[in-house]
Scaffold this motif. Structure first.
Motif, PDB file in Angstrom:
ATOM      1  N   ALA A 423     -59.989 -13.841  16.584  1.00 25.18           N
ATOM      2  CA  ALA A 423     -61.373 -14.023  17.046  1.00 25.18           C
ATOM      3  C   ALA A 423     -62.081 -12.679  17.163  1.00 25.18           C
ATOM      4  N   VAL A 424     -61.397 -11.685  17.743  1.00 18.22           N
ATOM      5  CA  VAL A 424     -62.010 -10.365  17.920  1.00 18.22           C
ATOM      6  C   VAL A 424     -62.256  -9.699  16.572  1.00 18.22           C
ATOM      7  N   LEU A 425     -61.276  -9.743  15.670  1.00 19.76           N
ATOM      8  CA  LEU A 425     -61.426  -9.060  14.386  1.00 19.76           C
ATOM      9  C   LEU A 425     -62.439  -9.749  13.481  1.00 19.76           C
ATOM     10  N   LEU A 426     -62.511 -11.087  13.533  1.00 18.58           N
ATOM     11  CA  LEU A 426     -63.523 -11.777  12.729  1.00 18.58           C
ATOM     12  C   LEU A 426     -64.927 -11.499  13.265  1.00 18.58           C
ATOM     13  N   ALA A 427     -65.054 -11.446  14.595  1.00 16.95           N
ATOM     14  CA  ALA A 427     -66.355 -11.088  15.186  1.00 16.95           C
ATOM     15  C   ALA A 427     -66.745  -9.667  14.759  1.00 16.95           C
ATOM     16  N   GLU A 428     -65.766  -8.770  14.783  1.00 19.11           N
ATOM     17  CA  GLU A 428     -66.046  -7.385  14.374  1.00 19.11           C
ATOM     18  C   GLU A 428     -66.461  -7.317  12.906  1.00 19.11           C
ATOM     19  N   ALA A 429     -65.742  -8.037  12.046  1.00 26.22           N
ATOM     20  CA  ALA A 429     -66.090  -8.037  10.621  1.00 26.22           C
ATOM     21  C   ALA A 429     -67.491  -8.606  10.414  1.00 26.22           C
ATOM     22  N   ALA A 430     -67.790  -9.716  11.100  1.00 25.12           N
ATOM     23  CA  ALA A 430     -69.124 -10.334  10.977  1.00 25.12           C
ATOM     24  C   ALA A 430     -70.212  -9.365  11.423  1.00 25.12           C
ATOM     25  N   LEU A 431     -69.972  -8.636  12.515  1.00 30.56           N
ATOM     26  CA  LEU A 431     -70.949  -7.662  13.003  1.00 30.56           C
ATOM     27  C   LEU A 431     -71.108  -6.518  12.007  1.00 30.56           C
ATOM     28  N   TYR A 432     -69.996  -6.005  11.511  1.00 31.74           N
ATOM     29  CA  TYR A 432     -70.041  -4.866  10.581  1.00 31.74           C
ATOM     30  C   TYR A 432     -70.893  -5.210   9.355  1.00 31.74           C
ATOM     31  N   TYR A 433     -70.634  -6.377   8.767  1.00 30.49           N
ATOM     32  CA  TYR A 433     -71.370  -6.750   7.554  1.00 30.49           C
ATOM     33  C   TYR A 433     -72.835  -7.080   7.861  1.00 30.49           C
ATOM     34  N   LYS A 434     -73.099  -7.583   9.050  1.00 29.07           N
ATOM     35  CA  LYS A 434     -74.484  -7.872   9.448  1.00 29.07           C
ATOM     36  C   LYS A 434     -75.274  -6.566   9.598  1.00 29.07           C
ATOM     37  N   ILE A 435     -74.666  -5.592  10.264  1.00 27.52           N
ATOM     38  CA  ILE A 435     -75.347  -4.312  10.507  1.00 27.52           C
ATOM     39  C   ILE A 435     -75.457  -3.501   9.214  1.00 27.52           C
ATOM     40  N   ASN A 436     -74.419  -3.573   8.389  1.00 27.89           N
ATOM     41  CA  ASN A 436     -74.386  -2.784   7.150  1.00 27.89           C
ATOM     42  C   ASN A 436     -74.706  -3.667   5.944  1.00 27.89           C
ATOM     43  N   GLY A 437     -75.959  -3.936   5.747  1.00 28.40           N
ATOM     44  CA  GLY A 437     -76.370  -4.679   4.556  1.00 28.40           C
ATOM     45  C   GLY A 437     -76.874  -6.077   4.821  1.00 28.40           C
ATOM     46  N   GLY A 438     -76.859  -6.508   6.089  1.00 26.81           N
ATOM     47  CA  GLY A 438     -77.384  -7.828   6.414  1.00 26.81           C
ATOM     48  C   GLY A 438     -76.644  -8.977   5.754  1.00 26.81           C
ATOM     49  N   ARG A 439     -75.341  -8.800   5.547  1.00 29.90           N
ATOM     50  CA  ARG A 439     -74.543  -9.847   4.892  1.00 29.90           C
ATOM     51  C   ARG A 439     -73.791 -10.682   5.929  1.00 29.90           C
ATOM     52  N   THR A 440     -73.452 -11.905   5.538  1.00 29.25           N
ATOM     53  CA  THR A 440     -72.613 -12.768   6.367  1.00 29.25           C
ATOM     54  C   THR A 440     -71.204 -12.814   5.769  1.00 29.25           C
ATOM     55  N   LEU A 441     -70.292 -13.443   6.473  1.00 30.94           N
ATOM     56  CA  LEU A 441     -68.938 -13.604   5.941  1.00 30.94           C
ATOM     57  C   LEU A 441     -68.937 -14.488   4.695  1.00 30.94           C
ATOM     58  N   LEU A 442     -69.923 -15.376   4.572  1.00 25.05           N
ATOM     59  CA  LEU A 442     -70.053 -16.183   3.351  1.00 25.05           C
ATOM     60  C   LEU A 442     -70.420 -15.293   2.165  1.00 25.05           C
ATOM     61  N   ASP A 443     -71.287 -14.316   2.400  1.00 28.94           N
ATOM     62  CA  ASP A 443     -71.628 -13.367   1.340  1.00 28.94           C
ATOM     63  C   ASP A 443     -70.401 -12.553   0.927  1.00 28.94           C
ATOM     64  N   VAL A 444     -69.592 -12.201   1.911  1.00 27.49           N
ATOM     65  CA  VAL A 444     -68.402 -11.378   1.640  1.00 27.49           C
ATOM     66  C   VAL A 444     -67.408 -12.139   0.765  1.00 27.49           C
ATOM     67  N   ILE A 445     -67.136 -13.399   1.105  1.00 27.79           N
ATOM     68  CA  ILE A 445     -66.168 -14.159   0.297  1.00 27.79           C
ATOM     69  C   ILE A 445     -66.728 -14.418  -1.105  1.00 27.79           C
ATOM     70  N   GLU A 446     -68.044 -14.585  -1.210  1.00 26.66           N
ATOM     71  CA  GLU A 446     -68.658 -14.763  -2.530  1.00 26.66           C
ATOM     72  C   GLU A 446     -68.483 -13.493  -3.370  1.00 26.66           C
ATOM     73  N   ASP A 447     -68.648 -12.317  -2.758  1.00 29.98           N
ATOM     74  CA  ASP A 447     -68.425 -11.051  -3.464  1.00 29.98           C
ATOM     75  C   ASP A 447     -66.981 -10.938  -3.947  1.00 29.98           C
ATOM     76  N   ILE A 448     -66.056 -11.365  -3.116  1.00 34.30           N
ATOM     77  CA  ILE A 448     -64.629 -11.315  -3.484  1.00 34.30           C
ATOM     78  C   ILE A 448     -64.361 -12.249  -4.654  1.00 34.30           C
ATOM     79  N   TYR A 449     -64.933 -13.464  -4.608  1.00 33.25           N
ATOM     80  CA  TYR A 449     -64.778 -14.413  -5.716  1.00 33.25           C
ATOM     81  C   TYR A 449     -65.357 -13.846  -7.015  1.00 33.25           C
ATOM     82  N   THR A 450     -66.524 -13.237  -6.911  1.00 32.48           N
ATOM     83  CA  THR A 450     -67.184 -12.682  -8.103  1.00 32.48           C
ATOM     84  C   THR A 450     -66.288 -11.652  -8.778  1.00 32.48           C
ATOM     85  N   ARG A 451     -65.577 -10.896  -7.963  1.00 27.98           N
ATOM     86  CA  ARG A 451     -64.717  -9.839  -8.517  1.00 27.98           C
ATOM     87  C   ARG A 451     -63.382 -10.369  -9.038  1.00 27.98           C
ATOM     88  N   PHE A 452     -62.769 -11.299  -8.308  1.00 28.45           N
ATOM     89  CA  PHE A 452     -61.394 -11.690  -8.626  1.00 28.45           C
ATOM     90  C   PHE A 452     -61.256 -13.093  -9.227  1.00 28.45           C
TER      91      PHE A 452
END
Length: 576
Positions: A423-452
């Motif tokens: 819970a703590v690490l997912l909250a941290e990841a969600a905050l990091y991506y929100k502050i750095n680029g305005g992305r959500t965790l859904l955007d992050v998994i989509e980026d991973i799919y696009t690459r792999f």
């Protein structure tokens, strides 16, 4: 034999009046047979069953007998083993406090020190407490995410992981040696306290555990500075997570946390959900309504013993999309490895661990960071064992582990999946991506799919109870072994791994290899290019499970391919 067992339980005054009355009311011969034809199975580190009277059910007499088996094993470690003792925790299920106390007082009767949590606590804190208190073993009374009719009993060993196979077999042998149920009596509680064999614990362990959780943050300054910018809805689903999840999030800097009031307090009936399982989408219904109302970024849900974590993320249209266990695991792994690499803190021998039922996408992501991937059998105990092996042999430094069924772990101070850490690490990841680029965790998994490449996963389970159910599962597995699949649903099968017979075979070359993982009744069919189908009877439930993972370069057609593969496999099962 069955009638003799039934008669003993229904008539002997050792069994309390309530138990005898329940059994005397039984009229159905099949029900009597199912309750007494065998003992509730002690497997994968413990047992789990329906709450009722009988040898093949979960009740205080079964708890006494299993605890006596554990006590007999501890006796072999002499006085030092007795003094190190056992720490015991329990969740919010029916009879959990009573079963925990029975276990503590049976240990006390055997001269073994028992540390008992004063109130319900999460399973991962029990794992931590074993290591923190240096006890020889641990017990947690829980049935995890099973329906309310169930409870269970899990045993942990001195490294904080679920009891390893060698010790589990020794406990089972001790249990089976003792046919007599009548001589197992708990010590009186006041006498156990007087002899200092019963020690109550609580807040001091909470503080030590939370201090360790705090060390796992990769960007602690960001959390403290901007944590309030992430709005979180949290539900403990009537379970044990509420106190520690809230405290862990707050100490990290996440104060915009709203707890679902209807699901905040412990409730053994799990009144607001059909099943207290964060894998099931309907479990999020109440939390989702509050999230929509408040415009939350994230919904977090822990199961009754708080070792699993479910996550839903706000999408661009304002709806909430639930992440699968594989998606959350890959996001967390990518975040941890990526941030550590960027900060220069990723060790040269970094390693991650996942189960063979979890997505192959994780292997691809880890390799992109030049990080070693270890695949183990299904069950978090095998991840914990591999962490221990790394430490003993010095060949790797554990960074993260996960299984597709919503279990995640970072750090080494807990040796089981941990919903609080996740819970703590997912909250941290969600905050990091929100502050750095305005992305959500859904955007992050989509980026991973696009690459792999795009992955989609699903599961199908069949519940097969009783003697006939076990026979049916064995027939299904035998039938699947006989088919020698070259393709499934039109996708070529590159390799079959049979963990029962411990061999792997590549169809194209005919090459056969020996599997080094422990023997287990599992079949895994790996597709050319990624993805798989896997079949395994559950070790803790009367179910046979099928896991499906499909990979394509594009999202289009994924669902159709998955459906074809599922239909092909399930048609083979229907043949049986």
């Amino acid at each position: 034999m069955i009638q003799e067992r039934y008669k003993l339980w229904a008539e002997n005054p050792y069994f309390d009046e309530e138990t005898r009355a329940e059994l005397s009311r039984l009229q159905d011969p099949k029900e009597i047979e199912d309750r007494f034809y065998t003992d509730l199975e002690f497997g994968t580190g413990g047992l789990r069953g329906i709450l009722a009277a009988g040898r093949n059910r979960m009740n205080k007499y079964v708890v006494r007998k299993v605890t006596q088996g554990l006590a007999d094993l501890i006796a072999e470690y002499g006085q030092r083993g007795r003094e190190r003792g056992v720490v015991i925790a329990y969740d919010s299920r029916r009879f959990s406090p009573e079963f925990a106390r029975e276990a503590a007082l049976v240990l006390a009767r055997n001269g073994i020190k028992a540390y008992l949590f004063e109130s319900l606590r999460p399973t991962p804190e029990l794992s931590f407490a074993v290591r923190h208190l240096h006890t020889l073993a641990g017990i947690v009374i829980t049935a995890s995410h099973n329906p309310k009719e169930y409870n269970g009993y899990k045993v942990y060993w001195e490294d904080g992981g679920q009891v390893p196979p060698e010790q589990a077999n020794r406990i089972l042998a001790k249990i089976q040696e003792r046919e007599d149920w009548l001589g197992i009596e708990p010590l009186a509680e006041d006498e156990a306290r007087r002899q200092k064999l019963l020690v109550m614990i609580g807040e001091e362990i909470d503080r030590a555990y939370l201090k360790k959780v705090q060390t796992l943050s990769i960007h602690p300054e960001l959390n403290l500075k901007s944590g309030n910018k992430l709005k979180i809805i949290y539900t403990p689903l009537h379970g044990a997570g509420t106190m520690l999840v809230r405290k862990a999030l707050a100490q990290a800097g996440f104060h915009s946390v709203f707890v679902v009031p209807e699901q905040e307090k412990p409730d053994s009936e799990f009144t607001t959900v059909p099943f207290p399982n964060p894998e099931i989408p309907s479990t999020f219904d109440l939390a989702r309504s509050y999230a929509l109302e408040q415009g939350a970024d994230l919904i977090l849900a822990t199961d009754p013993d708080a070792d699993r974590l479910g996550v839903a993320v706000r999408a661009g249209d304002g709806s909430y999309v639930q992440l699968t266990g594989n998606q959350a695991g890959v996001i967390l792994m990518h975040y941890i490895l990526g941030q550590k690499q960027a900060l220069g803190t990723l060790p040269a021998k970094a390693a991650v661990i996942k189960t063979i039922a979890s997505t192959d996408l994780a292997d691809e992501v880890a390799r992109s960071f030049k990080v070693k991937v270890e695949n183990v059998l299904t069950g978090f105990k095998f991840i914990a064992e591999k962490v221990h092996e790394m430490e003993e042999e010095g060949w790797g430094q554990f960074q993260f582990g996960f299984e597709e069924s919503y279990g995640y772990l970072a750090g080494t101070f807990v040796r089981d999946k941990d919903g609080i850490i996740a819970a703590v690490l997912l909250a941290e990841a969600a905050l990091y991506y929100k502050i750095n680029g305005g992305r959500t965790l859904l955007d992050v998994i989509e980026d991973i799919y696009t690459r792999f490449g795009y992955y989609i996963e699903d599961q199908k389970s069949f519940t097969l109870e009783g003697i006939e159910g076990k026979e049916q599962m064995a027939k299904i597995m035998h039938h699947l072994r006989s088919l020698e699949f070259r393709e499934i649903g039109g996708i070529p099968v590159e390799r079959i791994d049979d963990y029962e017979q411990r061999f792997g075979k590549r169809w194209e070359t005919g090459e056969v290899s020996i599997l080094t993982l422990p023997r287990s009744d599992v079949l895994r069919f790996s597709f050319r290019g990624g993805g798989f189908v896997m079949a395994r009877p559950s070790g803790t439930e009367p179910k046979i499970k099928f896991y499906f993972s499909i990979k394509e370069e594009k999202r289009e057609g994924l669902e159709e391919t998955l459906q074809r593969v599922k239909e092909d496999i399930l048609a083979r099962v229907q043949e049986v």
